[in-house]
Design a protein around this motif. Sequence first.
Motif, short mmCIF file in Angstrom:
data_model
loop_
_atom_site.label_atom_id
_atom_site.label_comp_id
_atom_site.label_asym_id
_atom_site.label_seq_id
_atom_site.Cartn_x
_atom_site.Cartn_y
_atom_site.Cartn_z
N SER A 80 20.72 26.25 41.77
CA SER A 80 20.43 25.73 42.79
C SER A 80 21.09 25.66 44.17
CB SER A 80 20.08 23.96 42.52
OG SER A 80 21.17 23.36 42.17
N GLY A 81 22.41 26.22 43.95
CA GLY A 81 23.21 26.56 45.17
C GLY A 81 23.91 25.24 45.65
N ASP A 82 23.98 24.05 44.96
CA ASP A 82 24.42 22.85 45.32
C ASP A 82 25.66 22.29 44.77
OD1 ASP A 82 23.43 21.64 42.97
OD2 ASP A 82 21.54 20.93 43.93
N SER A 83 26.29 23.04 43.79
CA SER A 83 27.78 22.95 43.19
C SER A 83 28.35 24.38 43.08
CB SER A 83 27.31 22.39 41.71
OG SER A 83 26.58 21.14 41.80
N LEU A 84 29.73 23.96 42.86
CA LEU A 84 30.54 25.27 42.64
C LEU A 84 31.12 25.23 41.30
CD1 LEU A 84 32.27 27.73 43.45
CD2 LEU A 84 33.83 25.94 44.43
N VAL A 85 30.91 26.00 40.57
CA VAL A 85 31.18 25.89 39.17
C VAL A 85 32.54 26.71 38.84
CG1 VAL A 85 30.40 26.41 36.55
CG2 VAL A 85 28.83 25.67 38.50
N LEU A 86 33.55 26.10 38.20
CA LEU A 86 34.83 26.58 37.87
C LEU A 86 35.32 26.70 36.45
CD1 LEU A 86 36.60 25.14 40.92
CD2 LEU A 86 35.80 27.43 40.94
N SER A 87 36.06 27.43 35.93
CA SER A 87 36.52 27.49 34.77
C SER A 87 37.66 28.50 34.67
CB SER A 87 35.49 27.83 33.71
OG SER A 87 35.00 29.21 33.76
N SER A 88 38.52 28.11 33.54
CA SER A 88 39.78 28.94 33.55
C SER A 88 40.33 28.53 32.21
CB SER A 88 40.71 28.71 34.57
OG SER A 88 42.00 29.19 34.36
N ASP A 89 41.24 29.57 31.63
CA ASP A 89 41.85 29.39 30.35
C ASP A 89 43.07 28.32 30.74
OD1 ASP A 89 40.23 31.00 28.84
OD2 ASP A 89 41.27 32.61 29.09
N ASN A 90 43.38 28.48 31.80
CA ASN A 90 44.58 27.43 32.12
C ASN A 90 44.10 26.22 33.05
OD1 ASN A 90 46.68 29.19 31.49
ND2 ASN A 90 46.23 30.62 33.24
N VAL A 91 44.81 25.06 33.22
CA VAL A 91 44.44 23.87 33.45
C VAL A 91 44.27 24.27 35.24
CG1 VAL A 91 45.05 21.61 34.00
CG2 VAL A 91 45.73 22.68 31.92
N ILE A 92 43.09 23.81 35.75
CA ILE A 92 42.99 23.67 36.96
C ILE A 92 43.11 22.14 37.66
CG2 ILE A 92 41.06 23.89 38.85
CD1 ILE A 92 39.17 25.40 36.93
N TYR A 93 44.25 22.14 38.49
CA TYR A 93 44.90 20.95 38.88
C TYR A 93 43.88 20.21 39.96
CZ TYR A 93 48.71 21.90 36.10
OH TYR A 93 49.64 22.20 34.93
N LYS A 94 43.42 21.16 40.93
CA LYS A 94 42.78 20.50 42.28
C LYS A 94 42.17 21.64 42.82
CE LYS A 94 44.61 18.25 46.65
NZ LYS A 94 45.85 17.89 47.28
N VAL A 95 41.23 20.95 43.57
CA VAL A 95 40.35 21.83 44.50
C VAL A 95 40.15 21.30 45.93
CG1 VAL A 95 37.93 22.85 45.05
CG2 VAL A 95 38.83 22.77 42.64
N GLU A 96 40.56 22.08 46.90
CA GLU A 96 40.46 21.49 48.24
C GLU A 96 39.62 22.44 49.06
OE1 GLU A 96 43.19 19.34 51.53
OE2 GLU A 96 44.05 20.45 49.86
N ILE A 97 38.53 21.78 49.92
CA ILE A 97 37.75 22.42 50.59
C ILE A 97 38.02 21.92 52.02
CG2 ILE A 97 35.18 23.04 50.97
CD1 ILE A 97 34.70 22.35 48.10
N PHE A 98 38.10 22.86 52.82
CA PHE A 98 38.53 22.42 54.35
C PHE A 98 38.17 23.53 55.50
CE2 PHE A 98 42.16 24.21 52.68
CZ PHE A 98 42.91 25.11 53.79
N ASN A 99 37.85 23.20 56.69
CA ASN A 99 38.19 23.92 57.90
C ASN A 99 38.68 23.18 59.11
OD1 ASN A 99 36.14 22.10 58.72
ND2 ASN A 99 34.46 23.70 58.54
N ASN A 100 38.64 23.42 60.13
CA ASN A 100 39.30 22.74 61.15
C ASN A 100 39.03 21.17 61.37
OD1 ASN A 100 41.06 24.75 61.91
ND2 ASN A 100 39.80 25.69 63.29
N ASP A 101 37.48 20.90 60.99
CA ASP A 101 37.04 19.76 61.06
C ASP A 101 36.47 18.93 59.96
OD1 ASP A 101 36.66 20.36 63.94
OD2 ASP A 101 35.02 21.82 63.40
N PHE A 102 36.78 19.17 58.92
CA PHE A 102 36.53 18.65 57.42
C PHE A 102 37.52 19.06 56.65
CE2 PHE A 102 34.21 18.36 53.70
CZ PHE A 102 33.44 16.96 53.86
N THR A 103 37.91 18.07 55.66
CA THR A 103 38.57 18.24 54.42
C THR A 103 38.26 17.36 53.30
OG1 THR A 103 40.86 18.87 55.58
CG2 THR A 103 40.86 18.10 53.51
N LYS A 104 38.09 18.00 52.28
CA LYS A 104 37.67 17.14 51.09
C LYS A 104 38.65 17.73 49.65
CE LYS A 104 33.91 14.74 48.88
NZ LYS A 104 34.44 13.35 49.18
#
Length: 241
Positions: free
Chosen positions: A41-65
């Motif tokens: 549906s294009g409304d979620s980012l799906v991530l997976s790895s054999d190693n631990v994913i600690y953090k995801v940060e999404i940002f530009n000049n006007d927004f950070t999450k």
Amino acid sequence: MKRSCIAILLFISTLCYGQKTTLIQNINFRAKELKHHLNKSGDSLVLSSDNVIYKVEIFNNDFTKSFEINDTAAKIPLAEIPKGRFVTEVKVNQKLIILTLIRHKDISLADATPDLSSDNSEVNLAASFNPHEGKEKQLIIPIKVAKFFWVIKKINKGHSSSKITKLADKETVEKMIEQHKIDQKSKAGRLNMLTIWEVYDTSAFLRHKRINPNDYTTKDAEFFNSTPFYDSKPQKEITSS
């Protein structure tokens, strides 16, 4: 030529992947450990790895999450990400993997669909997301792992010079300091310089470095100590034994 064609096909496939969001995948070999795609549906980012994913940060000049994951898989809702082009930094193991998200239209929380049953690869993925958290509270979030170090090494050979800059863990830094002290006792390495700073949040520090390219090492912050952890001076004379 073959590699270029594959890259172009992957790029085109991401552009055509849904109307809500475009994901431009990172096809660099250093990023191959992170599997990343959008849900149907294009409304979620799906991530997976054999190693631990600690953090995801999404940002530009006007927004950070930011999203704290601390797991090997995650499904990141994009409902609160507005329209625009965003850098997405994924901290996996001791690496930062960079992705690009382009949001074509806003998604309301009511429109965001779980879509867990439509793709077996997304079942049991852990979503680390609180829709009630405010954007202002997420600008700086400490990483719950050992701190890293920012290293600047200047190699001076008299007639030429070069500079190495990188993030490194404590074990690497200790080895670099030990080797640097040995090098300074030699004629070839006596003019070399090594400066190391403590970094408490790599994502915040790298963003700080981009915004302040000329004086980022002199500005203290919650995520960075501007007082060097180690700062050597070039040796004018070779120490005699």
